[in-house]
Enzyme design. Structure first.
Site, PDB file in Angstrom:
ATOM      1  N   ARG A 225      -5.820  -7.681  -4.840  1.00 30.41           N
ATOM      2  CA  ARG A 225      -5.233  -6.673  -5.735  1.00 30.41           C
ATOM      3  C   ARG A 225      -5.832  -6.870  -7.112  1.00 30.41           C
ATOM      4  O   ARG A 225      -5.806  -7.970  -7.653  1.00 30.41           O
ATOM      5  CB  ARG A 225      -3.716  -6.808  -5.822  1.00 30.41           C
TER       6      ARG A 225
ATOM      7  N   HIS B 251      -4.796   2.630  -3.039  1.00 33.70           N
ATOM      8  CA  HIS B 251      -3.745   1.706  -2.576  1.00 33.70           C
ATOM      9  C   HIS B 251      -3.483   1.998  -1.086  1.00 33.70           C
ATOM     10  O   HIS B 251      -2.418   2.481  -0.711  1.00 33.70           O
ATOM     11  CB  HIS B 251      -2.481   1.930  -3.420  1.00 33.70           C
TER      12      HIS B 251
ATOM     13  N   GLN C  82      -0.309   0.967   1.083  1.00 31.72           N
ATOM     14  CA  GLN C  82       0.919   1.697   0.742  1.00 31.72           C
ATOM     15  C   GLN C  82       1.027   2.982   1.572  1.00 31.72           C
ATOM     16  O   GLN C  82       2.104   3.360   2.031  1.00 31.72           O
ATOM     17  CB  GLN C  82       0.921   2.026  -0.757  1.00 31.72           C
TER      18      GLN C  82
ATOM     19  N   ASP D 276       5.411   8.519  -8.524  1.00 35.26           N
ATOM     20  CA  ASP D 276       4.992   7.158  -8.871  1.00 35.26           C
ATOM     21  C   ASP D 276       5.173   7.011 -10.381  1.00 35.26           C
ATOM     22  O   ASP D 276       5.375   8.011 -11.092  1.00 35.26           O
ATOM     23  CB  ASP D 276       3.513   6.982  -8.453  1.00 35.26           C
TER      24      ASP D 276
ATOM     25  N   CYS E 140       6.563   4.714  -4.138  1.00 38.49           N
ATOM     26  CA  CYS E 140       6.003   3.419  -3.702  1.00 38.49           C
ATOM     27  C   CYS E 140       6.759   2.243  -4.299  1.00 38.49           C
ATOM     28  O   CYS E 140       6.706   1.141  -3.759  1.00 38.49           O
ATOM     29  CB  CYS E 140       4.521   3.348  -4.058  1.00 38.49           C
TER      30      CYS E 140
ATOM     31  N   ARG F 190       6.222  -1.668   4.287  1.00 37.77           N
ATOM     32  CA  ARG F 190       5.011  -2.332   3.792  1.00 37.77           C
ATOM     33  C   ARG F 190       4.686  -3.536   4.657  1.00 37.77           C
ATOM     34  O   ARG F 190       3.536  -3.808   4.979  1.00 37.77           O
ATOM     35  CB  ARG F 190       5.191  -2.803   2.338  1.00 37.77           C
TER      36      ARG F 190
HETATM   37  N1   CP Z   1       4.408  -0.583  -4.019  1.00 36.99           N
HETATM   38  C1   CP Z   1       3.808  -1.720  -4.389  1.00 36.99           C
HETATM   39  O1   CP Z   1       2.590  -1.931  -4.197  1.00 36.99           O
HETATM   40  O2   CP Z   1       4.641  -2.635  -4.931  1.00 36.99           O
HETATM   41  P1   CP Z   1       4.225  -4.014  -5.595  1.00 36.99           P
HETATM   42  O3   CP Z   1       3.472  -3.703  -6.859  1.00 36.99           O
HETATM   43  O4   CP Z   1       5.521  -4.729  -5.835  1.00 36.99           O
HETATM   44  O5   CP Z   1       3.340  -4.771  -4.626  1.00 36.99           O
HETATM   45  N1  NVA Z   2       0.250   3.457  -9.712  1.00 40.59           N
HETATM   46  C1  NVA Z   2       0.998   2.230  -9.687  1.00 40.59           C
HETATM   47  C2  NVA Z   2       1.296   1.818  -8.279  1.00 40.59           C
HETATM   48  C3  NVA Z   2       2.165   0.599  -8.143  1.00 40.59           C
HETATM   49  C4  NVA Z   2       2.413   0.202  -6.721  1.00 40.59           C
HETATM   50  C5  NVA Z   2       0.221   1.154 -10.424  1.00 40.59           C
HETATM   51  O1  NVA Z   2      -0.992   1.026 -10.198  1.00 40.59           O
HETATM   52  O2  NVA Z   2       0.813   0.436 -11.226  1.00 40.59           O
END
Ligand code: CP
Ligand code: NVA
Length: 339
Positions: free
Chosen positions: A106, A133, A136, A229, A270, A322
């Site tokens: 990530r 992502h 997700q 989101d 998400c 997830r």
């Molecule tokens: N939805 C999601 O990716 O959550 P986190 O940032 O907690 O992993």
């Molecule tokens: N768009 C958000 C998604 C979090 C799961 C971010 O990147 O922070």
């Protein structure tokens, strides 16, 4: 279906059949877990979870998924390694590939997750970059399938920053799975043109449709799923809040909008979500902008508390999923066919 050795960097690399296979495998693993059937079929393997940004769901899903499959997992947090600071991504990839059977990443750059895939020699899974992502989307689609029975022809509307990782990935996923995707957002926040073109070409083959509108109400009409989101994503400077609130407050998912959708429509997000003043950011935003923008005065930003707490909201099923979907991804790329 054999996905052994495959990376998951973006869903663009997967066929609709492969995506459906991963969702169905996840559904099966979920049922088995509920029935107390263990599936520790990867007990000789180790995975590393490399996070440049914080996480609750993705990290925990990979850890629990790995343990359920009998694997060991090492977590490396945002300050936990030299990658990108004193050691290149390419060198880090080659080191981790000598020790681990799979790598979750990530971070910020999509090119970094691609470098890890190119040089580690083991499957690499994208746990979120600025662009995509993909894990997700698998959880979201399992949740939709559980609720509506299938994905085909679902009318899906995304509200908010449609050119972020979620907007991009949901558009790709909907195009692949023959769904009807609408992005409801100001034009400046629609996905980039070349990605729209790519998805239009996919949609032609699958029967999907893609639509873009600046009209929030229009986007909700006949929709089966309303999705949103955060308005400001991880890694963006806090200075962008002001313009984002100005641009996106008309796209807040509230009860009025939900009422325009189909009677059996669901709400998805998400997570994490801002729906009150019980977070530092939510509380600060309410204080700073609540007087100018009525919609955010109670720290309810992209979604109201009423909607996220309503019966139509499936956000916690989605969060649980997830884990089941990420487990399916790891099993498919590391295991023999699971029969
Ligand atoms: N939805 C999601 O990716 O959550 P986190 O940032 O907690 O992993
Ligand atoms: N768009 C958000 C998604 C979090 C799961 C971010 O990147 O922070």
């Amino acid at each position: 279906m054999n996905l052994k050795g495959r990376h998951l960097l973006t869903l663009l690399d997967f066929t609709p059949e492969e995506i459906q296979y991963l969702i169905d495998l996840a559904a099966r693993l979920k049922l088995e877990k509920q029935e107390g059937i263990e599936h520790k079929v990867l007990s000789n393997k180790n995975v590393v979870l490399l996070f440049q940004k914080d996480s609750t769901r993705t990290r925990c899903a990979f850890e629990v998924g790995a343990y359920d499959l009998g694997m060991n997992a090492t977590y490396i947090g945002p300050t936990g390694s030299q990658m990108g600071k004193k050691e290149s991504v390419k060198d880090t990839a080659r080191v981790l590939g000598r020790m681990y059977d799979g790598i979750e990443f990530r971070g910020y750059k999509q090119s970094d997750v691609e470098l890890l895939a190119e040089f580690s020699g083991v499957p690499v899974w994208n746990g979120l970059t600025d662009q995509y992502h993909p894990t997700q989307i698998l959880a979201d689609f399992l949740t939709i399938q559980e609720n509506f029975g299938s994905l085909k022809d679902i009318k899906f509307t995304y509200y908010g920053d449609a050119r972020n990782n979620m907007g991009n990935s949901l558009m790709i996923g909907c195009a692949k799975m023959g769904m009807h995707f609408t992005a409801a957002a100001p034009k400046a926040l629609w996905p980039r043109e070349d990605l729209i073109e790519t998805c239009q070409a996919i949609a032609k083959q699958t029967g999907a449709t893609l639509r873009f509108t600046e009209d929030a109400a229009e986007g909700a009409k006949d929709a089966d799923v309303l999705y949103t989101d955060v308005w400001v994503s991880m890694g963006e400077p806090k200075e962008v809040w002001e313009s984002r609130i100005k641009d996106l407050h008309p796209y807040q998912v509230n009860q009025k909008l939900m009422k325009l959708a189909n009677r059996n429509a669901i709400f998805m997000h998400c997570l994490p979500a801002f729906h009150g003043t019980d977070t530092e950011v939510g509380s600060d935003i309410a204080k700073e902008f609540g007087k100018v923008y009525e919609a955010v005065k109670d720290g309810e930003l992209e979604v109201t508390n009423e909607v996220i707490e309503s019966k139509q909201s499936l956000v916690f099923d989605e969060a649980e999923n997830r884990m089941h979907t990420i487990k399916a991804v790891m099993l498919a790329s590391l295991g023999e066919e699971y029969v």
